[in-house]
Design a protein around this motif. Structure first.
Motif, short mmCIF file in Angstrom:
data_model
loop_
_atom_site.label_atom_id
_atom_site.label_comp_id
_atom_site.label_asym_id
_atom_site.label_seq_id
_atom_site.Cartn_x
_atom_site.Cartn_y
_atom_site.Cartn_z
N ILE A 96 0.83 -1.20 0.00
CA ILE A 96 0.00 0.00 0.00
C ILE A 96 0.87 1.25 0.00
O ILE A 96 0.52 2.26 -0.63
N GLY A 97 2.00 1.22 0.68
CA GLY A 97 2.93 2.34 0.60
C GLY A 97 3.43 2.53 -0.82
O GLY A 97 3.56 3.66 -1.32
N ILE A 98 3.73 1.42 -1.50
CA ILE A 98 4.16 1.47 -2.89
C ILE A 98 3.04 2.04 -3.76
O ILE A 98 3.29 2.87 -4.66
N ALA A 99 1.80 1.60 -3.51
CA ALA A 99 0.66 2.12 -4.27
C ALA A 99 0.54 3.63 -4.09
O ALA A 99 0.24 4.36 -5.05
N SER A 135 -5.74 -14.48 -1.02
CA SER A 135 -6.29 -13.76 -2.17
C SER A 135 -5.69 -14.27 -3.48
O SER A 135 -4.55 -14.73 -3.52
N SER A 136 -6.45 -14.16 -4.55
CA SER A 136 -5.93 -14.48 -5.87
C SER A 136 -5.08 -13.32 -6.38
O SER A 136 -5.16 -12.20 -5.87
N ILE A 156 -4.60 -6.22 1.42
CA ILE A 156 -4.15 -5.52 0.22
C ILE A 156 -5.34 -5.30 -0.72
O ILE A 156 -5.53 -4.21 -1.26
N GLU A 157 -6.16 -6.34 -0.88
CA GLU A 157 -7.22 -6.27 -1.89
C GLU A 157 -8.28 -5.22 -1.60
O GLU A 157 -8.87 -4.66 -2.53
N ASN A 158 -8.56 -4.90 -0.33
CA ASN A 158 -9.58 -3.89 -0.07
C ASN A 158 -9.02 -2.56 0.42
O ASN A 158 -9.78 -1.61 0.65
#
Length: 328
Positions: free
Chosen positions: A14-17, A52-53, A303-305
Motif C-alpha cells: 500500500i505504501g508502494i501504491a 487472495s488471488s 491488500i485487496e480492499n
C-alpha cells in the motif's frame, strides 16, 4: 533537510501504491521503509500462499501473473519489487522513522539516517512488527518465537504451536510434514473459522487421525527450557518441548500513532480516527493507508480492499493543495 510534498512511511504494497499515485499526480514524494522492499512480506513464511488471488493483489492496474490462482510469497516479492524498480520509485530502504513533528503547515520527519520536511504524511506501516505476546513465564526464552519462517528448522523436534489462525495452522502442518512432533494449543473450541478453506480440512483430519495433537480451550501457563505447561479443561498438562511458536497475531504500533497525535478508540479495538472519504486523520495533513486503519481488527483490511486508499488520499491531497493555492 529534504523537502517533499508527501512523505510515505512504510514500503509495503500500500505504501508502494501511494508512491505510484503520488508520481502519477506529479507530487514530489519519498517512501521510507525500515527494511527491504515490502519488508513484512519478506518476513512471511518461505512457503506461504496468499488467501487472495493474484488479481486482487494488483496495484495501479499492473498485472500480477502467478503460476497458481493464489500466488506464493516469492511471486509477491518479485511482483512488488519489479514495480518499484521498473517505475523508479523514490524509496529509501533500511531507514527507520524516529519522529514526526508538525510545524505550522508542514511536518518534520526524523529518521535514523536523515531529516525530511513534507506538507503531508501518509502512514502505511501495517501491523506485522509487534506480536501479540501471551505474557507467561518463559516467553522470552530463545526457544520461543513469534515468527515462523522455515519448517526444516523444526524437523525431529517437539514443537508446540500456539494459535488457531492461518499462520499457526500453516506452521503446524508444514512442520509436521517435515518430521516435527507437533502439538497445537488453541484458546477456542476449534480451529479458527478464518483458516484458508483448502487448509482447514487438512488440519482437522490430521488432528482427528492423531498425527497432530490439539488441546482446545487451552492456554499456556509456563514455558521452561525442556517443557511447556498448558492449562486445559481437564487440568494442567506438562509436555516435553524443544521449541514454541507463539503465533497469536500481531498489532499496529499504537505508541507511534499516539505520538503522532492520532486519536484511538478507547475500546479494545483501538481504532484510529480518520475520515473514510479522504483517509485523513484528526491531525490535518496526516493520512492513514492500508491495514493499520483497522486497529486491533487486523483481519478487516487486506491488500485487496485497501489498495483503493492510494487514489483516495492523493485526490484529497490535490484538493487541499488547490485550495491552498487559491487562498494564497
Amino acid at each position: 533537510m529534504q523537502d517533499f510534498d508527501v512523505v510515505i512511511i512504510g514500503g509495503g504494497p500500500i505504501g508502494i501504491a501511494c508512491g505510484l499515485e503520488a508520481k502519477k499526480q506529479g507530487l514530489t514524494y519519498v517512501i521510507i521503509e525500515k527494511g527491504p522492499i515490502v519488508n513484512s512480506l519478506f518476513n512471511y513464511p518461505i512457503n506461504m500462499q496468499f488467501f487472495s488471488s493474484s488479481e486482487k493483489l494488483e496495484i495501479d492496474d499492473i498485472p500480477f501473473i502467478s503460476k497458481e490462482a493464489k500466488p506464493k510469497r516469492n511471486e509477491a516479492l518479485e511482483y512488488y519489487r519489479r514495480i518499484v524498480t521498473s517505475n523508479q520509485l523514490n524509496i529509501h530502504l533500511f531507514e527507520k522513522v524516529l519522529d514526526v513533528e508538525q510545524k505550522a503547515a508542514s511536518f518534520n520527519i526524523k529518521t535514523d539516517k536523515d531529516t525530511y520536511k513534507a506538507k503531508y504524511v501518509i502512514v502505511a506501516t501495517g501491523f506485522y512488527d509487534l506480536p501479540n505476546k501471551i505474557h507467561v513465564p518463559g516467553e522470552d526464552l530463545p526457544k520461543v518465537s513469534h515468527y515462523y519462517k522455515d519448517p526444516h528448522f523444526y524437523a525431529s523436534q517437539k514443537l508446540a504451536v500456539v494459535g488457531a489462525s492461518n499462520s499457526a495452522i500453516d506452521a503446524a502442518l508444514e512442520c509436521w510434514r517435515k518430521g516435527a512432533e507437533v502439538t497445537l494449543i488453541i484458546r477456542g473450541p476449534e480451529v479458527g473459522q478464518r483458516v484458508k478453506y483448502w487448509v482447514r480440512p487438512d488440519i482437522v483430519n490430521r488432528i482427528e487421525e492423531g498425527s497432530i495433537k490439539a488441546y482446545y480451550k487451552a492456554t499456556v501457563k509456563e514455558i521452561t527450557e525442556s517443557e511447556i505447561i498448558v492449562n486445559t479443561p481437564q487440568g494442567e498438562v506438562t509436555l516435553a518441548n524443544d521449541f514454541v511458536l507463539a503465533l497469536t497475531g500481531y498489532m499496529p504500533n499504537f505508541d507511534f500513532l499516539e505520538k503522532l497525535g492520532i486519536q484511538l478508540s478507547e475500546d479494545g479495538k483501538r481504532l484510529p480516527t480518520y475520515d473514510p472519504e479522504t483517509m485523513e486523520t484528526n491531525v490535518p495533513g496526516l493520512f492513514l493507508a492500508g491495514v493499520i486503519c483497522g486497529g486491533m481488527e487486523t483481519h478487516k483490511w487486506f491488500i485487496e480492499n485497501s489498495r483503493i486508499h492510494a487514489p483516495i488520499i492523493m485526490k484529497a491531497i490535490k484538493q487541499k493543495m488547490a485550495l491552498e493555492d487559491k487562498a494564497s
